[in-house]
Design a protein around this motif. Structure first.
Motif, PDB file in Angstrom:
ATOM      1  N   LEU A   1     -16.791   5.522   1.235  1.00 51.70           N
ATOM      2  CA  LEU A   1     -16.255   4.722   2.331  1.00 51.70           C
ATOM      3  C   LEU A   1     -16.410   3.232   2.048  1.00 51.70           C
ATOM      4  O   LEU A   1     -15.508   2.431   2.331  1.00 51.70           O
ATOM      5  CB  LEU A   1     -16.964   5.089   3.640  1.00 51.70           C
ATOM      6  N   SER A   2     -17.552   2.835   1.492  1.00 58.20           N
ATOM      7  CA  SER A   2     -17.758   1.428   1.128  1.00 58.20           C
ATOM      8  C   SER A   2     -16.728   0.971   0.098  1.00 58.20           C
ATOM      9  O   SER A   2     -16.198  -0.147   0.183  1.00 58.20           O
ATOM     10  CB  SER A   2     -19.170   1.226   0.576  1.00 58.20           C
ATOM     11  N   ALA A   3     -16.438   1.853  -0.867  1.00 54.45           N
ATOM     12  CA  ALA A   3     -15.427   1.523  -1.885  1.00 54.45           C
ATOM     13  C   ALA A   3     -14.042   1.388  -1.267  1.00 54.45           C
ATOM     14  O   ALA A   3     -13.256   0.511  -1.661  1.00 54.45           O
ATOM     15  CB  ALA A   3     -15.418   2.594  -2.973  1.00 54.45           C
ATOM     16  N   VAL A   4     -13.733   2.243  -0.290  1.00 62.93           N
ATOM     17  CA  VAL A   4     -12.434   2.172   0.392  1.00 62.93           C
ATOM     18  C   VAL A   4     -12.297   0.849   1.141  1.00 62.93           C
ATOM     19  O   VAL A   4     -11.272   0.158   1.034  1.00 62.93           O
ATOM     20  CB  VAL A   4     -12.264   3.361   1.365  1.00 62.93           C
TER      21      VAL A   4
ATOM     22  N   VAL B   1      -9.672  -6.332  -0.697  1.00 63.47           N
ATOM     23  CA  VAL B   1      -9.154  -7.004  -1.894  1.00 63.47           C
ATOM     24  C   VAL B   1      -7.646  -6.806  -2.004  1.00 63.47           C
ATOM     25  O   VAL B   1      -6.899  -7.730  -2.341  1.00 63.47           O
ATOM     26  CB  VAL B   1      -9.870  -6.467  -3.154  1.00 63.47           C
ATOM     27  N   PHE B   2      -7.185  -5.592  -1.721  1.00 64.63           N
ATOM     28  CA  PHE B   2      -5.753  -5.290  -1.749  1.00 64.63           C
ATOM     29  C   PHE B   2      -4.972  -6.192  -0.801  1.00 64.63           C
ATOM     30  O   PHE B   2      -3.922  -6.743  -1.148  1.00 64.63           O
ATOM     31  CB  PHE B   2      -5.522  -3.825  -1.352  1.00 64.63           C
ATOM     32  N   LEU B   3      -5.482  -6.332   0.426  1.00 59.72           N
ATOM     33  CA  LEU B   3      -4.810  -7.165   1.421  1.00 59.72           C
ATOM     34  C   LEU B   3      -4.723  -8.614   0.968  1.00 59.72           C
ATOM     35  O   LEU B   3      -3.712  -9.287   1.196  1.00 59.72           O
ATOM     36  CB  LEU B   3      -5.556  -7.082   2.758  1.00 59.72           C
ATOM     37  N   PHE B   4      -5.774  -9.085   0.342  1.00 58.94           N
ATOM     38  CA  PHE B   4      -5.814 -10.478  -0.080  1.00 58.94           C
ATOM     39  C   PHE B   4      -4.880 -10.733  -1.258  1.00 58.94           C
ATOM     40  O   PHE B   4      -4.174 -11.742  -1.297  1.00 58.94           O
ATOM     41  CB  PHE B   4      -7.246 -10.870  -0.449  1.00 58.94           C
ATOM     42  N   GLU B   5      -4.904  -9.831  -2.224  1.00 59.55           N
ATOM     43  CA  GLU B   5      -4.118 -10.039  -3.440  1.00 59.55           C
ATOM     44  C   GLU B   5      -2.657  -9.620  -3.277  1.00 59.55           C
ATOM     45  O   GLU B   5      -1.800 -10.050  -4.046  1.00 59.55           O
ATOM     46  CB  GLU B   5      -4.749  -9.263  -4.598  1.00 59.55           C
ATOM     47  N   GLY B   6      -2.384  -8.785  -2.279  1.00 57.76           N
ATOM     48  CA  GLY B   6      -1.025  -8.281  -2.101  1.00 57.76           C
ATOM     49  C   GLY B   6      -0.173  -9.089  -1.155  1.00 57.76           C
ATOM     50  O   GLY B   6       1.006  -8.764  -0.950  1.00 57.76           O
TER      51      GLY B   6
ATOM     52  N   ARG C   1      -7.065  -1.451  -8.760  1.00 59.81           N
ATOM     53  CA  ARG C   1      -7.341  -1.301  -7.329  1.00 59.81           C
ATOM     54  C   ARG C   1      -6.821   0.037  -6.793  1.00 59.81           C
ATOM     55  O   ARG C   1      -7.518   0.732  -6.044  1.00 59.81           O
ATOM     56  CB  ARG C   1      -6.674  -2.429  -6.548  1.00 59.81           C
ATOM     57  N   LYS C   2      -5.601   0.407  -7.168  1.00 61.73           N
ATOM     58  CA  LYS C   2      -4.950   1.591  -6.596  1.00 61.73           C
ATOM     59  C   LYS C   2      -5.662   2.909  -6.937  1.00 61.73           C
ATOM     60  O   LYS C   2      -5.929   3.703  -6.036  1.00 61.73           O
ATOM     61  CB  LYS C   2      -3.491   1.636  -7.060  1.00 61.73           C
TER      62      LYS C   2
ATOM     63  N   ARG D   1      -1.711  -9.335  -9.070  1.00 68.15           N
ATOM     64  CA  ARG D   1      -2.665 -10.347  -9.536  1.00 68.15           C
ATOM     65  C   ARG D   1      -3.650  -9.738 -10.522  1.00 68.15           C
ATOM     66  O   ARG D   1      -3.984 -10.338 -11.544  1.00 68.15           O
ATOM     67  CB  ARG D   1      -3.427 -10.951  -8.344  1.00 68.15           C
ATOM     68  N   TRP D   2      -4.138  -8.536 -10.208  1.00 64.64           N
ATOM     69  CA  TRP D   2      -5.097  -7.878 -11.107  1.00 64.64           C
ATOM     70  C   TRP D   2      -4.430  -7.502 -12.421  1.00 64.64           C
ATOM     71  O   TRP D   2      -5.019  -7.652 -13.495  1.00 64.64           O
ATOM     72  CB  TRP D   2      -5.667  -6.622 -10.439  1.00 64.64           C
ATOM     73  N   LEU D   3      -3.192  -7.020 -12.365  1.00 65.34           N
ATOM     74  CA  LEU D   3      -2.471  -6.648 -13.583  1.00 65.34           C
ATOM     75  C   LEU D   3      -2.261  -7.856 -14.488  1.00 65.34           C
ATOM     76  O   LEU D   3      -2.435  -7.761 -15.711  1.00 65.34           O
ATOM     77  CB  LEU D   3      -1.120  -6.026 -13.216  1.00 65.34           C
ATOM     78  N   MET D   4      -1.904  -8.992 -13.893  1.00 63.74           N
ATOM     79  CA  MET D   4      -1.698 -10.204 -14.685  1.00 63.74           C
ATOM     80  C   MET D   4      -3.007 -10.720 -15.253  1.00 63.74           C
ATOM     81  O   MET D   4      -3.066 -11.169 -16.394  1.00 63.74           O
ATOM     82  CB  MET D   4      -1.040 -11.279 -13.817  1.00 63.74           C
ATOM     83  N   ALA D   5      -4.067 -10.653 -14.450  1.00 64.50           N
ATOM     84  CA  ALA D   5      -5.366 -11.162 -14.900  1.00 64.50           C
ATOM     85  C   ALA D   5      -5.948 -10.321 -16.019  1.00 64.50           C
ATOM     86  O   ALA D   5      -6.762 -10.812 -16.810  1.00 64.50           O
ATOM     87  CB  ALA D   5      -6.344 -11.198 -13.725  1.00 64.50           C
TER      88      ALA D   5
END
Length: 386
Positions: free
Chosen positions: A41-44, A50-55, A3-4, A115-119
């Motif tokens: 911009l769409s990617a941002v 996704v960041f807000l949800f997973e973080g 994500r980052k 979450r992404w790192l673990m998955a």
């Protein structure tokens, strides 16, 4: 890539491309640069959601997402003032680009999604990120006691599925994933399609573009606060279905209202605009809650693409006025009413854990059977990894 890196690179790319737009020598190059910057911009936006949800924990996910939605409304209203101050479009383009260049520097300091790192099986990196977050929050004892063995024991299912290759074919081959993408795409398409139908017919708000921009943003704020309470206390399926019906009705009724009844037409317009605001907040939460961690970013990207396609088609629909003057309004109003039925086919996600794997997505569809819902709900809450 994670994500980052995507967030940092797209923020930087958008800032550079938007800056280049201000110095574009010909209109063709300007259009190409604008297209490329829109992709970034769409990617941002996608990655930020996704960041807000997973973080955030489940306790703060709703608050974080609502603040994100509110910032968009405030930004839209503020843009009217910025555009009023900088009348020269070259300067306005540079003013828009500058925040993203600054944001790309600040975003380098945020943590990767654990979450992404673990998955994806990157347990050691996930451990370092969690320890870093714990130290930032002033919990040094937690950071020192945290080990990879604890993470592995807490997230066994993710580690068992980490080496699977999740590609676009998963969306077609896995029934639960396919149904989730299909039904949420219908909701996203109808919402955006009708929303841009409203925007393209804004004579109700007058011809002052600065005032119109300000009103579109400021009237959004009460709707965002309303959506917070709806998301906190009401199930996702009925709230999204009801909002779609309200949106459709608010577009269809003005067909029978004379233009002389300005106040009534304006009220219906603002009602439709408010229902779109509520819908966008619901769909943002709902679609993330229904997506597995390994596919969340991909599914959100598909929904963004569907929404952009709907926006493009809504402009083309206006040409149908040549055949019947009320045909665009009929289409814009009918689509969300029909789409409201598709909300029923999605599983409910209200007060349920965030989905981590495709297997969890399949479990959610089992909850749609009311006769076994209570029993299956207990099983799901006991087996879903959080």
């Amino acid at each position: 890539f994670g994500r980052k890196p995507l967030l940092v690179s797209c923020c930087l790319a958008y800032g550079i491309l938007s800056t280049c737009c201000a110095f574009a020598p010909v209109f063709t190059i300007y259009c190409i640069l604008r297209f490329m910057s829109s992709v970034c911009l769409s990617a941002v936006l996608n990655n930020t959601c996704v960041f807000l949800f997973e973080g955030n924990s489940s306790k703060w996910q709703l608050v974080a997402t609502m603040l994100f939605s509110l910032s968009g409304s405030i930004g839209q209203a503020s843009f009217a003032g910025v555009a009023y101050l900088f009348r020269d479009w070259h300067m306005l383009q540079l003013v828009i680009a500058l925040p993203y260049l600054i944001l790309s520097l600040f975003s380098c300091g945020i943590s990767e999604s654990v979450r992404w790192l673990m998955a994806t099986g990157k347990t050691e990196q996930a451990l370092k990120e969690l320890q870093r977050i714990a130290r930032i929050n002033g919990k040094k004892e937690v950071a020192e006691s945290l080990t990879s063995e604890i993470l592995i024991s807490k997230m066994k299912e993710e580690l068992n599925t980490k080496r699977e290759s999740f590609r676009m074919k998963e969306i077609m081959c896995k029934p639960a994933v396919f149904k989730t993408v299909l039904f949420t795409s219908v909701l996203a398409f109808s919402t955006t399609f009708s929303f841009y139908g409203l925007l393209l017919d804004i004579e109700n708000l007058g011809k002052n573009i600065f005032l119109t921009q300000f009103l579109l943003g400021i009237t959004d704020l009460p709707s965002k606060f309303l959506s917070y309470f709806i998301l906190k206390y009401v199930n996702r399926r009925p709230s999204s279905g009801f909002s779609l019906i309200i949106l459709g009705i608010s577009i269809l009724i003005p067909i029978f209202v004379p233009k002389e009844m300005y106040v009534l037409r304006l009220t219906l317009y603002l009602l439709g605009r408010s229902s779109v605001s509520v819908l966008s907040s619901i769909l943002l939460i709902f679609s993330n809650e229904l997506s597995a961690t390994v596919l969340r970013s991909t599914i959100q990207g598909i929904l963004f693409f569907i929404a952009r396609t709907a926006a493009t088609l809504s402009a083309l629909v206006l040409s149908t006025r040549l055949y019947f003057v009320h045909l665009p309004a009929i289409l814009f109003g009918t689509f969300p009413i029909v789409a409201s039925a598709f909300a029923y086919f999605l599983p409910e996600s209200f007060n349920l854990p965030l989905i981590e794997t495709i297997k969890d997505m399949e479990k959610r569809y089992e909850l749609r059977n009311k006769s076994t819902r209570k029993k299956q709900r207990k099983v799901l809450l006991a087996t879903t990894e959080c």
